[in-house]
Every structure is written in structure tokens, then in C-alpha cells.
Design an enzyme around this catalytic site. Structure first.
Site, mmCIF file in Angstrom:
data_model
loop_
_atom_site.group_PDB
_atom_site.id
_atom_site.type_symbol
_atom_site.label_atom_id
_atom_site.label_comp_id
_atom_site.label_asym_id
_atom_site.label_seq_id
_atom_site.Cartn_x
_atom_site.Cartn_y
_atom_site.Cartn_z
ATOM 1 N N LEU A 22 0.624 -1.532 0.119
ATOM 2 C CA LEU A 22 0.104 -0.202 -0.045
ATOM 3 C C LEU A 22 0.962 1.165 -0.208
ATOM 4 O O LEU A 22 1.633 1.388 1.168
ATOM 5 C CB LEU A 22 -1.052 0.285 0.970
ATOM 6 C CG LEU A 22 -2.249 -1.540 1.400
ATOM 7 C CD1 LEU A 22 -2.744 -1.156 2.477
ATOM 8 C CD2 LEU A 22 -2.622 -0.776 -0.212
ATOM 9 N N GLY A 42 3.470 0.406 4.462
ATOM 10 C CA GLY A 42 4.484 0.573 4.402
ATOM 11 C C GLY A 42 4.922 2.817 6.299
ATOM 12 O O GLY A 42 4.210 2.832 5.748
ATOM 13 N N ASP A 46 8.096 11.205 6.297
ATOM 14 C CA ASP A 46 8.901 13.036 5.629
ATOM 15 C C ASP A 46 8.191 11.844 4.259
ATOM 16 O O ASP A 46 8.765 12.630 3.751
ATOM 17 C CB ASP A 46 9.576 13.468 6.257
ATOM 18 C CG ASP A 46 9.136 15.101 5.633
ATOM 19 O OD1 ASP A 46 8.923 14.963 5.152
ATOM 20 O OD2 ASP A 46 10.370 16.376 5.823
ATOM 21 N N HIS A 50 10.596 12.451 0.465
ATOM 22 C CA HIS A 50 11.113 11.096 0.253
ATOM 23 C C HIS A 50 9.846 10.187 -0.743
ATOM 24 O O HIS A 50 9.126 9.017 -0.613
ATOM 25 C CB HIS A 50 10.512 9.276 1.181
ATOM 26 C CG HIS A 50 11.820 10.460 2.465
ATOM 27 N ND1 HIS A 50 13.130 9.604 1.739
ATOM 28 C CD2 HIS A 50 11.718 9.885 3.402
ATOM 29 C CE1 HIS A 50 13.374 9.311 3.306
ATOM 30 N NE2 HIS A 50 13.014 10.262 4.242
ATOM 31 N N LEU A 68 -5.403 3.722 -0.908
ATOM 32 C CA LEU A 68 -6.342 3.945 0.416
ATOM 33 C C LEU A 68 -7.438 4.928 -1.341
ATOM 34 O O LEU A 68 -7.073 6.034 -2.001
ATOM 35 C CB LEU A 68 -6.198 4.159 1.354
ATOM 36 C CG LEU A 68 -5.820 3.548 1.907
ATOM 37 C CD1 LEU A 68 -5.992 4.195 3.398
ATOM 38 C CD2 LEU A 68 -5.991 2.298 2.075
ATOM 39 N N LEU A 88 -0.472 8.841 5.474
ATOM 40 C CA LEU A 88 -1.247 8.639 6.571
ATOM 41 C C LEU A 88 -0.157 7.789 7.048
ATOM 42 O O LEU A 88 0.424 6.961 6.716
ATOM 43 C CB LEU A 88 -2.865 7.870 5.705
ATOM 44 C CG LEU A 88 -3.634 8.140 5.325
ATOM 45 C CD1 LEU A 88 -5.075 7.260 5.790
ATOM 46 C CD2 LEU A 88 -4.551 9.535 5.876
#
Length: 128
Positions: A22, A42, A46, A50, A68, A88
Site C-alpha cells: 500500500l 509502509g 517525511d 521521500h 486507499l 497517512l
């Protein structure tokens, strides 16, 4: 929920075709949870530094990816900083997935896991 921990990589524990990584950068929308799949959440500290790291990591391992359905069910809320993020924290993703699994409702699941601080709201709360 029961959880087991292991020093082994998920890549060594599950067949590659069963793994779905995800990542908010995936083009594939998670439409339903398949009990025969293993969903990898995962974690990054930041998102701006990334960007697409989790997507590249999954692609390097030839893994399926999904995101999602935030864009599909939520709208950007007006806010003073014009800030909107689909990235998230792990606990938020877990809340979304577990609520969806229990209710089979993406709006209910997204309401449970996506805080208003992310700049997204369900359409029925956009005017509030």
C-alpha cells in the site's frame, strides 16, 4: 487483533503474487480487501522528502501496489494552508483497513482513519 512479529522480511514469508504494497503513489485503487492477499503498510516520516519511495520500493520487488480510495470518496476541504495529503500514518491506514473490513463501507472507513488535518473530508461534511 492478534499480531506476530518476526525479524524475517515479508518477502521471505509470503509469495510475491500474494503481496499488495500500500502506497499513496500507486495508480491502482484498493477497491476491496482480499483475504488471500497480504497487505503491507509502509511507514515514512517525511512525505515530502521521500515522495514515491514506497512505490519505487514495491516496483523494485515486482510487487502489486494499491492506494486507499481517498480521491474516490473524499473531497479537498478548503483550508488556510491549502494543504491536502493522501499520505497517512501507519495507525491511520490500519484504522481505515480494519473499519472497512468490519463495515464494507469506504466512507465509514475513511471517516475513521483520515483526520481532517489531511485536508480531505467526506462530501457530506465538506461545508461544515
Amino acid at each position: 487483533f492478534k499480531m506476530d512479529t518476526t525479524p524475517e522480511s515479508f518477502l521471505d514469508l509470503f509469495p510475491l503474487d500474494a503481496i499488495v504494497y500500500l502506497t499513496p503513489d500507486s495508480e491502482n485503487v484498493l477497491e476491496d480487501i482480499d483475504p488471500d492477499k497480504v497487505y503491507v503498510l509502509g511507514g515514512l516520516v517525511d512525505e515530502s522528502i521521500h515522495k514515491q519511495l514506497t512505490l519505487r520500493r514495491a516496483q523494485d520487488q515486482s510487487l502489486q501496489t494499491a492506494r486507499l480510495p481517498i480521491r474516490e470518496y473524499m473531497v479537498k476541504a478548503p483550508n488556510s494552508r491549502n494543504y491536502h495529503s493522501e499520505t497517512l500514518a501507519i495507525n491511520q491506514v490500519f484504522d481505515v483497513l480494519s473499519t472497512y473490513y468490519e463495515t464494507r463501507s469506504w466512507p465509514a472507513a475513511l471517516r475513521a482513519g483520515v483526520s481532517s488535518g489531511k485536508g480531505y473530508v467526506l462530501p457530506d461534511t465538506a461545508e461544515q
